[in-house]
Design a protein around this motif. Sequence first.
Motif, PDB file in Angstrom:
ATOM      1  N   UNK A  20      46.347 135.095  85.966  1.00 47.39           N
ATOM      2  CA  UNK A  20      46.216 136.487  86.429  1.00 47.39           C
ATOM      3  C   UNK A  20      46.655 136.588  87.884  1.00 47.39           C
ATOM      4  N   UNK A  21      47.044 137.777  88.342  1.00 46.08           N
ATOM      5  CA  UNK A  21      47.538 137.930  89.719  1.00 46.08           C
ATOM      6  C   UNK A  21      46.501 137.468  90.744  1.00 46.08           C
ATOM      7  N   UNK A  22      46.957 136.913  91.858  1.00 51.50           N
ATOM      8  CA  UNK A  22      46.027 136.456  92.894  1.00 51.50           C
ATOM      9  C   UNK A  22      45.466 137.639  93.689  1.00 51.50           C
ATOM     10  N   UNK A  23      44.289 137.449  94.266  1.00 46.35           N
ATOM     11  CA  UNK A  23      43.707 138.471  95.128  1.00 46.35           C
ATOM     12  C   UNK A  23      44.339 138.402  96.513  1.00 46.35           C
ATOM     13  N   UNK A  24      44.105 139.439  97.312  1.00 49.53           N
ATOM     14  CA  UNK A  24      44.622 139.453  98.682  1.00 49.53           C
ATOM     15  C   UNK A  24      44.019 138.295  99.482  1.00 49.53           C
ATOM     16  N   UNK A  25      42.725 138.039  99.253  1.00 47.44           N
ATOM     17  CA  UNK A  25      42.075 136.941  99.953  1.00 47.44           C
ATOM     18  C   UNK A  25      42.685 135.599  99.619  1.00 47.44           C
ATOM     19  N   UNK A  26      43.047 135.401  98.359  1.00 48.28           N
ATOM     20  CA  UNK A  26      43.657 134.130  97.956  1.00 48.28           C
ATOM     21  C   UNK A  26      45.034 133.972  98.573  1.00 48.28           C
ATOM     22  N   UNK A  27      45.787 135.039  98.629  1.00 49.78           N
ATOM     23  CA  UNK A  27      47.110 134.985  99.260  1.00 49.78           C
ATOM     24  C   UNK A  27      46.981 134.626 100.737  1.00 49.78           C
ATOM     25  N   UNK A  28      45.994 135.225 101.401  1.00 52.26           N
ATOM     26  CA  UNK A  28      45.774 134.954 102.822  1.00 52.26           C
ATOM     27  C   UNK A  28      45.351 133.510 103.053  1.00 52.26           C
ATOM     28  N   UNK A  29      44.425 133.034 102.231  1.00 59.00           N
ATOM     29  CA  UNK A  29      43.933 131.666 102.409  1.00 59.00           C
ATOM     30  C   UNK A  29      44.999 130.624 102.090  1.00 59.00           C
ATOM     31  N   UNK A  30      45.855 130.898 101.127  1.00 60.03           N
ATOM     32  CA  UNK A  30      46.939 129.951 100.844  1.00 60.03           C
ATOM     33  C   UNK A  30      47.927 129.910 102.002  1.00 60.03           C
ATOM     34  N   UNK A  31      48.086 131.035 102.692  1.00 58.01           N
ATOM     35  CA  UNK A  31      48.944 131.041 103.883  1.00 58.01           C
ATOM     36  C   UNK A  31      48.367 130.139 104.960  1.00 58.01           C
ATOM     37  N   UNK A  32      47.034 130.185 105.111  1.00 58.45           N
ATOM     38  CA  UNK A  32      46.379 129.323 106.098  1.00 58.45           C
ATOM     39  C   UNK A  32      46.512 127.858 105.719  1.00 58.45           C
ATOM     40  N   UNK A  33      46.362 127.559 104.436  1.00 57.57           N
ATOM     41  CA  UNK A  33      46.552 126.182 103.964  1.00 57.57           C
ATOM     42  C   UNK A  33      47.990 125.734 104.207  1.00 57.57           C
ATOM     43  N   UNK A  34      48.931 126.646 103.967  1.00 61.31           N
ATOM     44  CA  UNK A  34      50.343 126.312 104.154  1.00 61.31           C
ATOM     45  C   UNK A  34      50.641 125.920 105.592  1.00 61.31           C
ATOM     46  N   UNK A  35      50.049 126.653 106.539  1.00 63.87           N
ATOM     47  CA  UNK A  35      50.278 126.355 107.956  1.00 63.87           C
ATOM     48  C   UNK A  35      49.606 125.043 108.354  1.00 63.87           C
ATOM     49  N   UNK A  36      48.300 124.941 108.060  1.00 63.71           N
ATOM     50  CA  UNK A  36      47.517 123.787 108.520  1.00 63.71           C
ATOM     51  C   UNK A  36      47.898 122.499 107.799  1.00 63.71           C
ATOM     52  N   UNK A  37      47.907 122.574 106.471  1.00 66.63           N
ATOM     53  CA  UNK A  37      48.137 121.362 105.689  1.00 66.63           C
ATOM     54  C   UNK A  37      49.608 121.160 105.344  1.00 66.63           C
ATOM     55  N   UNK A  38      50.239 122.242 104.848  1.00 69.68           N
ATOM     56  CA  UNK A  38      51.614 122.102 104.379  1.00 69.68           C
ATOM     57  C   UNK A  38      52.633 121.875 105.461  1.00 69.68           C
ATOM     58  N   UNK A  39      52.483 122.577 106.593  1.00 72.95           N
ATOM     59  CA  UNK A  39      53.479 122.459 107.668  1.00 72.95           C
ATOM     60  C   UNK A  39      53.035 121.457 108.732  1.00 72.95           C
ATOM     61  N   UNK A  40      51.875 121.726 109.367  1.00 70.32           N
ATOM     62  CA  UNK A  40      51.446 120.887 110.489  1.00 70.32           C
ATOM     63  C   UNK A  40      51.090 119.474 110.028  1.00 70.32           C
ATOM     64  N   UNK A  41      50.154 119.374 109.055  1.00 74.08           N
ATOM     65  CA  UNK A  41      49.676 118.062 108.629  1.00 74.08           C
ATOM     66  C   UNK A  41      50.779 117.235 107.976  1.00 74.08           C
ATOM     67  N   UNK A  42      51.542 117.852 107.072  1.00 71.10           N
ATOM     68  CA  UNK A  42      52.586 117.096 106.376  1.00 71.10           C
ATOM     69  C   UNK A  42      53.660 116.629 107.343  1.00 71.10           C
TER      70      UNK A  42
END
Length: 312
Positions: free
Chosen positions: A222-244
């Motif tokens: 099912x479609x993601x909520x606005x909160x889930x989209x926002x939190x995945x963006x935070x994960x992308x920055x912290x874990x996906x870009x910076x950490x990786x």
Amino acid sequence: MLRILLVGVLASLFFSSTFVLNRAMSLEGGHWLWSASLRYFWMLFFLAVWLGVTGKARLGMDALRLFRQHLFFWIVAGSVGFGVFYALITFSSVFTPGWVVAATWQLTILAAPLVLLGFGRRVPLRAVALTLVIFIGVVLVNIEQASVASLSETLWGALPVLVAAFAYPFGNQLVWEARRGEKTWLPTLDHPAMDDAVCRVLLLTLGSLPLWGVLLLVISPPPPSVGQVTQTALVAVCSGVIATSLFLYARHEAKSTAELAAADCTQSMEVVFSLAGETFLLGHVLPGTLGWLGIGLTMLGLILYVKVQARS
């Protein structure tokens, strides 16, 4: 060696956001596949912006050409090293707390030497033996989790992470080997883009996209909520870009198998950071005696492992 270790520990701090936020999204009812796939779609955006603002747009275009030239290699490396790994990690967060996932994830320290051996790299047997200490610690953490949850939930939380623990170092090792051009069955990627950590993350991210597309079509969440989209963006920055980027920088700075293994095992610090994050942000109860003993053994195994590798 010290520089590699410090950068690796810093990467583990940012990596821990993955376990905490994935668990938070799961508790809020967000589908695990959106938590996984949206992170990589966000990463493409952030990586492109980063390359642009740092004056590396031309290097980024070179990376895209390198991707097209070796399309099959990057799809395999990205799908395994980023796709399979993260899909399984996120799936596990549905069944178990993030710090338990992070502790189980430390099996990658056992998996990494086996992956290196599979690529024909020398790994000191004493170091491999010490990873059993970490393995025992992981087992104790999951035994405690089984005491507060059902056995099936514990297994659904642990077994996917076990597979992910092999997928991540395998995908990264493919890139490491291709960069050095010593394996005839792999392409030789002697290119300036391969010297840039952000470009390497971009290439692996692009390689993972076909897998995310297939999973989304097959599972149809099912479609993601606005909160889930926002939190995945935070994960992308912290874990996906910076950490990786930090982790790949540490790994590609390694000049020997010992330094490679040292970079890999700094990920054990994710357990501590994830536990602290879930305790303060999600209000989770601290682990019991078995949990603390398991964490202690995991950290002890890390310290002994690094010492043995440094002497080899």
